[in-house]
Design an enzyme around this catalytic site. Structure first.
Site, PDB file in Angstrom:
ATOM      1  N   ASP A  83      45.625 -18.185  28.476  1.00 33.13           N
ATOM      2  CA  ASP A  83      44.312 -17.961  27.886  1.00 33.13           C
ATOM      3  C   ASP A  83      43.736 -16.616  28.340  1.00 33.13           C
ATOM      4  O   ASP A  83      43.273 -15.814  27.522  1.00 33.13           O
ATOM      5  CB  ASP A  83      43.383 -19.104  28.284  1.00 33.13           C
ATOM      6  CG  ASP A  83      41.952 -18.904  27.814  1.00 33.13           C
ATOM      7  OD1 ASP A  83      41.651 -19.288  26.682  1.00 33.13           O
ATOM      8  OD2 ASP A  83      41.139 -18.370  28.590  1.00 33.13           O
ATOM      9  N   VAL A 124      36.337 -13.791  23.419  1.00 31.84           N
ATOM     10  CA  VAL A 124      36.427 -13.430  24.840  1.00 31.84           C
ATOM     11  C   VAL A 124      35.114 -13.751  25.534  1.00 31.84           C
ATOM     12  O   VAL A 124      34.055 -13.264  25.136  1.00 31.84           O
ATOM     13  CB  VAL A 124      36.739 -11.930  25.020  1.00 31.84           C
ATOM     14  CG1 VAL A 124      36.847 -11.591  26.505  1.00 31.84           C
ATOM     15  CG2 VAL A 124      38.033 -11.553  24.313  1.00 31.84           C
ATOM     16  N   GLU A 146      33.517 -11.590  18.608  1.00 29.47           N
ATOM     17  CA  GLU A 146      32.877 -11.598  19.935  1.00 29.47           C
ATOM     18  C   GLU A 146      33.171 -12.889  20.698  1.00 29.47           C
ATOM     19  O   GLU A 146      33.365 -12.875  21.917  1.00 29.47           O
ATOM     20  CB  GLU A 146      31.358 -11.433  19.771  1.00 29.47           C
ATOM     21  CG  GLU A 146      30.589 -11.382  21.076  1.00 29.47           C
ATOM     22  CD  GLU A 146      30.858 -10.114  21.867  1.00 29.47           C
ATOM     23  OE1 GLU A 146      31.350 -10.235  23.013  1.00 29.47           O
ATOM     24  OE2 GLU A 146      30.582  -9.024  21.344  1.00 29.47           O
ATOM     25  N   ARG A 180      40.343 -31.384   9.316  1.00 32.72           N
ATOM     26  CA  ARG A 180      41.578 -32.159   9.156  1.00 32.72           C
ATOM     27  C   ARG A 180      41.289 -33.632   8.899  1.00 32.72           C
ATOM     28  O   ARG A 180      42.068 -34.304   8.232  1.00 32.72           O
ATOM     29  CB  ARG A 180      42.448 -32.016  10.416  1.00 32.72           C
ATOM     30  CG  ARG A 180      43.128 -30.670  10.543  1.00 32.72           C
ATOM     31  CD  ARG A 180      44.038 -30.639  11.750  1.00 32.72           C
ATOM     32  NE  ARG A 180      43.299 -30.821  13.002  1.00 32.72           N
ATOM     33  CZ  ARG A 180      43.875 -30.930  14.197  1.00 32.72           C
ATOM     34  NH1 ARG A 180      45.188 -30.910  14.298  1.00 32.72           N
ATOM     35  NH2 ARG A 180      43.135 -31.076  15.280  1.00 32.72           N
ATOM     36  N   ARG A 181      40.186 -34.144   9.473  1.00 29.73           N
ATOM     37  CA  ARG A 181      39.860 -35.568   9.338  1.00 29.73           C
ATOM     38  C   ARG A 181      38.514 -35.712   8.628  1.00 29.73           C
ATOM     39  O   ARG A 181      37.458 -35.768   9.270  1.00 29.73           O
ATOM     40  CB  ARG A 181      39.828 -36.218  10.720  1.00 29.73           C
ATOM     41  CG  ARG A 181      41.181 -36.215  11.426  1.00 29.73           C
ATOM     42  CD  ARG A 181      41.130 -37.002  12.734  1.00 29.73           C
ATOM     43  NE  ARG A 181      40.229 -36.364  13.683  1.00 29.73           N
ATOM     44  CZ  ARG A 181      40.573 -35.394  14.506  1.00 29.73           C
ATOM     45  NH1 ARG A 181      41.815 -34.912  14.470  1.00 29.73           N
ATOM     46  NH2 ARG A 181      39.699 -34.876  15.357  1.00 29.73           N
ATOM     47  N   GLY A 187      32.551 -23.480  26.101  1.00 29.67           N
ATOM     48  CA  GLY A 187      31.653 -24.558  25.719  1.00 29.67           C
ATOM     49  C   GLY A 187      31.141 -24.369  24.307  1.00 29.67           C
ATOM     50  O   GLY A 187      31.110 -23.247  23.783  1.00 29.67           O
ATOM     51  N   LYS A 220      42.880 -12.794  26.263  1.00 28.26           N
ATOM     52  CA  LYS A 220      41.613 -12.082  26.377  1.00 28.26           C
ATOM     53  C   LYS A 220      41.813 -10.693  26.966  1.00 28.26           C
ATOM     54  O   LYS A 220      41.150  -9.729  26.554  1.00 28.26           O
ATOM     55  CB  LYS A 220      40.651 -12.901  27.231  1.00 28.26           C
ATOM     56  CG  LYS A 220      40.283 -14.233  26.588  1.00 28.26           C
ATOM     57  CD  LYS A 220      39.552 -15.161  27.544  1.00 28.26           C
ATOM     58  CE  LYS A 220      39.234 -16.497  26.888  1.00 28.26           C
ATOM     59  NZ  LYS A 220      38.614 -17.460  27.826  1.00 28.26           N
ATOM     60  N   GLY A 279      35.525 -32.608  32.789  1.00 26.65           N
ATOM     61  CA  GLY A 279      35.654 -32.054  31.447  1.00 26.65           C
ATOM     62  C   GLY A 279      35.867 -30.556  31.398  1.00 26.65           C
ATOM     63  O   GLY A 279      35.860 -29.957  30.317  1.00 26.65           O
TER      64      GLY A 279
END
Length: 429
Positions: free
Chosen positions: A202, A133, A130, A47-48, A305, A206, A188
């Protein structure tokens, strides 16, 4: 070995996408050896475009994702932008223009997986996900391939790292929900808006994907019962510890005892400390699978992550590229059973109920009568009282969730019950 490279288009270059691009570059020789042909990053849709992306040739960056996936020379499209649109349109366009697709998009697969699989079959292409989940944990492929000859009856798991970090902090430090959430945000682990995680959205996406694969039937996001964990308190953890339990936000997918239906649900639950899932700490994920022949299987690892999720994406990329060279496709959607998805009321479970009651004779008898009238058997009762007020904790035997819900509704109508302090299901026994 083929020398002409397989061309890959990358949709999205955030935390996960940038890791996919980095690994494709740094592990290029290994990927070539494992696939049997080199892979080349042929375009990156963002997008940027002005943002500096280390290690990525600026000439590959474009804002026109549609034009990128329509290119006739693209072999595989990797979609890591998330959300429903434009991801859905881009994936269907990519399939129609001859590219196989690797996606990490749990929300889209949970909502429209059946239609996307049909498009993949129509165009003779692969659709792998894959990474949708449990991050780096190999889970979908074992369910879809390694256990293809077995009958899976139950999938029970911690599939959201943010919620597990929060609940683990509450358990180990005695912190309240908000304090634990603030810590997760500072480190974080939680987004600025944690709603998708803490309210179970979320995990529900799954759960829908896992149930569909495990039971070979169509399970959509709307079929999954969902409760968040924002009402879990330090008092709940204290009660759990007295029972030899802890509390986890669980995704539970089950086949009915008679095999005639399946259910999928997400909610906080007490589980015994002896259960393998009880020891899953911090932001880790773990999934417990129960199959007829294989027995009990445990899958554990980092569930989110950039690098862990990219690992799963690259595993799918290798598989899809190998299929491309072999002019074949891998396992697709397997929904031959077409089992109905049952309601939460049909689920057989146990309840831990904490009541604030008047501290006077006959209260326990009244409460017990309500349970009996709804066909719910009581396992244990603990009562404490002082100055005319009392706390009554009841743990039930297994019963249909509808009967347990009806019991709680009737308890609320008793004059001697001042309030229902908490309700929690008990699982894993």
């Amino acid at each position: 070995m083929r020398t002409r490279p397989l061309k890959v288009a990358l949709l999205g270059c955030g935390v996960v996408g940038s890791e996919v691009a980095r690994i494709m570059t740094t592990h290029a020789d290994d990927l070539t050896a494992r696939i049997g042909a080199p892979v080349e990053l042929a375009g990156v849709a963002v997008r940027r475009p002005s943002k500096v992306r280390e290690g990525i040739d600026p000439s590959l960056v474009t804002t026109d994702a549609t034009a990128l996936v329509k290119r006739g020379d693209i072999d595989v499209v990797v979609e890591v932008i998330g959300g429903i649109e434009p991801a859905r349109g881009l994936i269907t366009t990519a399939l129609a223009h001859g590219a196989s697709v690797v996606s990490a998009n749990k929300a889209l697969i949970a909502q429209d997986g059946a239609a996307l699989h049909e498009a993949a079959v129509e165009h003779g292409r692969d659709l792998y996900y894959e990474a949708a989940v449990a991050g780096a944990i190999p889970l979908i492929r074992p369910l879809r391939e390694s256990l293809a000859g077995d009958k899976v009856n139950r999938v029970l798991g911690i599939v959201n790292g943010t919620t597990n970090f929060i609940l683990d902090a509450m358990d180990t430090t005695g912190a309240g929900y908000q304090e634990a959430l603030d810590e997760a945000t500072a480190l974080g682990y939680a987004e600025a808006d944690p709603t998708a995680d803490v309210e179970g959205f979320d995990a529900a996406a799954k759960a829908a994907i896992l149930a569909g694969i495990a039971f070979h039937t169509r399970v959509r996001l709307d079929d999954v019962y969902r409760e968040g964990m924002t009402e879990v308190t330090a008092a709940d953890f204290a009660s759990a510890k007295r029972m030899g339990c802890t509390i986890k936000l669980l995704a539970i997918c089950e086949r009915a005892a008679d095999g005639g239906s399946v259910t999928a649900r997400v909610h906080p639950a007490m589980i015994p400390l002896s259960h393998p899932l009880a020891s899953v700490r911090e932001a880790y994920n773990a999934v417990f699978v129960e199959a007829e022949a294989a027995g009990q299987l445990m899958f554990y690892g980092p569930g989110a992550g950039g690098a862990p999720t990219a690992s799963a994406v690259l595993g799918d990329l290798v598989a899809v590229c190998r299929n491309k060279l072999a002019e074949s496709t891998g396992p697709g959607d397997s929904a031959y059973t077409q089992l109905p998805v049952g309601s939460m009321g049909e689920v057989v479970t146990r309840y831990h109920i904490s009541l604030d009651v008047a501290d006077k004779p006959g209260v326990l008898a009244q409460v017990a009568t309500v349970f009996a009238e709804h066909g719910v058997s009581i396992d244990t009762v603990r009562q404490t009282g002082k100055d005319g007020e009392a706390s009554l904790v009841v743990v039930t035997h297994r019963a249909p969730d509808a009967a347990l819900t009806g019991t709680v509704d009737a308890l609320r109508r008793l004059d001697t019950v001042r309030g229902v302090a908490s309700i929690m299901r008990v699982e894993g026994e």
